[in-house]
Design a protein around this motif. Structure first.
Motif, PDB file in Angstrom:
ATOM      1  N   SER A  30      53.775  37.450  26.578  1.00 52.57           N
ATOM      2  CA  SER A  30      54.231  37.958  28.161  1.00 52.57           C
ATOM      3  C   SER A  30      54.385  39.483  28.096  1.00 52.57           C
ATOM      4  CB  SER A  30      55.477  37.292  28.624  1.00 52.57           C
ATOM      5  OG  SER A  30      56.542  37.534  27.791  1.00 52.57           O
ATOM      6  N   SER A  31      54.439  40.100  27.150  1.00 47.74           N
ATOM      7  CA  SER A  31      54.546  41.753  26.930  1.00 47.74           C
ATOM      8  C   SER A  31      53.393  42.463  26.735  1.00 47.74           C
ATOM      9  CB  SER A  31      55.535  42.125  25.758  1.00 47.74           C
ATOM     10  OG  SER A  31      54.852  41.681  24.394  1.00 47.74           O
ATOM     11  N   TYR A  32      52.291  41.454  26.564  1.00 48.89           N
ATOM     12  CA  TYR A  32      51.130  42.177  26.502  1.00 48.89           C
ATOM     13  C   TYR A  32      50.248  42.121  27.683  1.00 48.89           C
ATOM     14  CZ  TYR A  32      51.868  42.326  21.423  1.00 48.89           C
ATOM     15  OH  TYR A  32      52.436  42.196  20.240  1.00 48.89           O
ATOM     16  N   THR A  33      49.444  43.317  27.935  1.00 47.66           N
ATOM     17  CA  THR A  33      48.433  43.239  28.998  1.00 47.66           C
ATOM     18  C   THR A  33      47.243  42.946  28.517  1.00 47.66           C
ATOM     19  OG1 THR A  33      49.473  45.416  30.041  1.00 47.66           O
ATOM     20  CG2 THR A  33      47.088  44.981  30.381  1.00 47.66           C
ATOM     21  N   MET A  34      46.342  42.003  28.948  1.00 47.96           N
ATOM     22  CA  MET A  34      45.438  41.403  28.495  1.00 47.96           C
ATOM     23  C   MET A  34      44.080  41.665  29.278  1.00 47.96           C
ATOM     24  SD  MET A  34      46.548  39.652  25.877  1.00 47.96           S
ATOM     25  CE  MET A  34      45.301  38.789  25.514  1.00 47.96           C
ATOM     26  N   ALA A  35      42.932  41.877  28.589  1.00 53.15           N
ATOM     27  CA  ALA A  35      41.654  42.246  29.221  1.00 53.15           C
ATOM     28  C   ALA A  35      40.564  41.560  28.697  1.00 53.15           C
ATOM     29  CB  ALA A  35      41.551  43.683  29.030  1.00 53.15           C
ATOM     30  N   TRP A  36      39.413  41.360  29.375  1.00 52.47           N
ATOM     31  CA  TRP A  36      38.232  40.920  28.759  1.00 52.47           C
ATOM     32  C   TRP A  36      37.246  42.266  28.698  1.00 52.47           C
ATOM     33  CZ3 TRP A  36      37.634  36.334  26.748  1.00 52.47           C
ATOM     34  CH2 TRP A  36      38.658  35.183  26.777  1.00 52.47           C
ATOM     35  N   PHE A  37      36.452  42.223  27.875  1.00 53.03           N
ATOM     36  CA  PHE A  37      35.195  42.982  27.698  1.00 53.03           C
ATOM     37  C   PHE A  37      34.075  42.405  27.319  1.00 53.03           C
ATOM     38  CE2 PHE A  37      37.199  47.363  27.795  1.00 53.03           C
ATOM     39  CZ  PHE A  37      38.445  47.052  27.614  1.00 53.03           C
ATOM     40  N   ARG A  38      32.983  42.876  27.498  1.00 57.99           N
ATOM     41  CA  ARG A  38      31.622  42.225  27.008  1.00 57.99           C
ATOM     42  C   ARG A  38      30.583  43.478  26.406  1.00 57.99           C
ATOM     43  NH1 ARG A  38      29.325  40.299  32.948  1.00 57.99           N
ATOM     44  NH2 ARG A  38      28.683  42.137  33.461  1.00 57.99           N
ATOM     45  N   GLN A  39      29.892  42.973  25.447  1.00 56.92           N
ATOM     46  CA  GLN A  39      28.709  43.646  24.817  1.00 56.92           C
ATOM     47  C   GLN A  39      27.569  43.031  25.050  1.00 56.92           C
ATOM     48  OE1 GLN A  39      29.929  45.512  21.463  1.00 56.92           O
ATOM     49  NE2 GLN A  39      28.654  47.211  21.523  1.00 56.92           N
ATOM     50  N   ALA A  40      26.676  43.318  25.655  1.00 56.89           N
ATOM     51  CA  ALA A  40      25.336  42.798  25.687  1.00 56.89           C
ATOM     52  C   ALA A  40      24.306  43.673  24.694  1.00 56.89           C
ATOM     53  CB  ALA A  40      24.348  43.172  26.981  1.00 56.89           C
ATOM     54  N   ALA A  41      23.378  43.014  24.153  1.00 59.32           N
ATOM     55  CA  ALA A  41      22.595  43.502  23.095  1.00 59.32           C
ATOM     56  C   ALA A  41      22.012  44.796  23.222  1.00 59.32           C
ATOM     57  CB  ALA A  41      21.374  42.673  22.812  1.00 59.32           C
ATOM     58  N   GLY A  42      22.320  45.882  22.437  1.00 60.78           N
ATOM     59  CA  GLY A  42      21.883  47.234  22.769  1.00 60.78           C
ATOM     60  C   GLY A  42      22.477  48.039  23.715  1.00 60.78           C
ATOM     61  N   LYS A  43      23.764  47.665  24.488  1.00 53.77           N
ATOM     62  CA  LYS A  43      24.475  48.128  25.281  1.00 53.77           C
ATOM     63  C   LYS A  43      25.885  48.308  24.712  1.00 53.77           C
ATOM     64  CE  LYS A  43      21.913  46.641  29.313  1.00 53.77           C
ATOM     65  NZ  LYS A  43      22.119  46.221  30.703  1.00 53.77           N
ATOM     66  N   GLU A  44      26.708  49.376  25.219  1.00 52.87           N
ATOM     67  CA  GLU A  44      28.046  49.569  25.033  1.00 52.87           C
ATOM     68  C   GLU A  44      28.863  48.514  25.552  1.00 52.87           C
ATOM     69  OE1 GLU A  44      27.813  54.601  24.696  1.00 52.87           O
ATOM     70  OE2 GLU A  44      29.139  53.499  26.102  1.00 52.87           O
ATOM     71  N   ARG A  45      30.093  48.211  24.943  1.00 51.24           N
ATOM     72  CA  ARG A  45      31.281  47.329  25.396  1.00 51.24           C
ATOM     73  C   ARG A  45      31.757  47.864  26.476  1.00 51.24           C
ATOM     74  NH1 ARG A  45      35.287  45.175  20.861  1.00 51.24           N
ATOM     75  NH2 ARG A  45      33.366  44.835  20.004  1.00 51.24           N
ATOM     76  N   PHE A  47      34.166  47.057  30.119  1.00 54.31           N
ATOM     77  CA  PHE A  47      35.422  46.241  30.836  1.00 54.31           C
ATOM     78  C   PHE A  47      34.907  45.372  31.742  1.00 54.31           C
ATOM     79  CE2 PHE A  47      39.651  45.981  32.198  1.00 54.31           C
ATOM     80  CZ  PHE A  47      39.592  45.867  33.544  1.00 54.31           C
ATOM     81  N   VAL A  48      35.348  44.122  31.852  1.00 53.78           N
ATOM     82  CA  VAL A  48      34.822  42.960  32.776  1.00 53.78           C
ATOM     83  C   VAL A  48      36.296  42.790  33.565  1.00 53.78           C
ATOM     84  CG1 VAL A  48      34.590  40.370  32.954  1.00 53.78           C
ATOM     85  CG2 VAL A  48      33.497  41.895  30.998  1.00 53.78           C
ATOM     86  N   GLY A  49      37.585  42.859  33.064  1.00 49.79           N
ATOM     87  CA  GLY A  49      38.442  42.441  33.962  1.00 49.79           C
ATOM     88  C   GLY A  49      39.820  42.620  32.943  1.00 49.79           C
ATOM     89  N   GLY A  50      40.983  42.746  33.696  1.00 49.64           N
ATOM     90  CA  GLY A  50      42.148  42.931  33.066  1.00 49.64           C
ATOM     91  C   GLY A  50      43.571  42.259  33.844  1.00 49.64           C
ATOM     92  N   ILE A  51      44.389  41.904  33.094  1.00 54.78           N
ATOM     93  CA  ILE A  51      45.539  41.289  33.913  1.00 54.78           C
ATOM     94  C   ILE A  51      46.732  41.906  33.346  1.00 54.78           C
ATOM     95  CG2 ILE A  51      45.898  39.383  32.355  1.00 54.78           C
ATOM     96  CD1 ILE A  51      46.395  37.704  34.690  1.00 54.78           C
ATOM     97  N   SER A  52      47.936  42.139  34.289  1.00 53.26           N
ATOM     98  CA  SER A  52      49.055  42.822  33.943  1.00 53.26           C
ATOM     99  C   SER A  52      49.896  41.738  33.228  1.00 53.26           C
ATOM    100  CB  SER A  52      49.690  43.415  35.256  1.00 53.26           C
ATOM    101  OG  SER A  52      50.167  42.175  35.856  1.00 53.26           O
TER     102      SER A  52
END
Length: 124
Positions: A30-45, A47-52
């Motif tokens: 519960s003390s961590y901010t969480m996020a999702w990222f994604r990386q498509a082939a040949g592209k940079e990682r 940000f998709v979204g995050g939750i406080s």
């Protein structure tokens, strides 16, 4: 050290849904901010979204707003990414990330721990 393990990826047709899970090996999830990222082939990682920490604030990449939902269950030490109306351009390896400080940031450099990633492939 916090270990993050993603699951739930796979192959889905365009318009379909998937729910990704990110299980954390910590009693202080519960003390961590969480996020999702994604990386498509040949592209940079990216940000998709995050939750406080509290779950009261959620931010999304513009292209997924209204289709993706991030949530967390602190009792289960798990974060989720519900993905609906999937498009071929959502195909990527999806990573969850944890940040020991408050605030959802879009830069991957702000996150301290990462999962190994899970592949999501959307067929058109």
């Amino acid at each position: 050290q916090v270990q993050l393990v993603e699951s739930g990826g796979g192959l889905v047709q365009a318009g379909g849904s998937l729910r990704l899970s990110c299980a954390a090996s910590t009693r202080t999830f519960s003390s961590y901010t969480m996020a999702w990222f994604r990386q498509a082939a040949g592209k940079e990682r990216e940000f998709v979204g995050g939750i406080s920490r509290s779950g009261g604030s959620v931010n999304y990449k513009d292209s997924v707003k209204g289709r993706f939902t991030i949530s967390r269950d602190d009792a289960k030490n798990t974060a989720y990414l519900q993905m609906n109306s999937l498009k071929s351009e959502d195909t990527a390896v999806y990573y969850c990330a944890a940040r020991i400080f408050a605030g959802v940031y879009r830069s991957a450099n702000e996150y301290n721990y990462w999962g190994q990633g899970t592949q999501v492939t959307v067929s058109s």
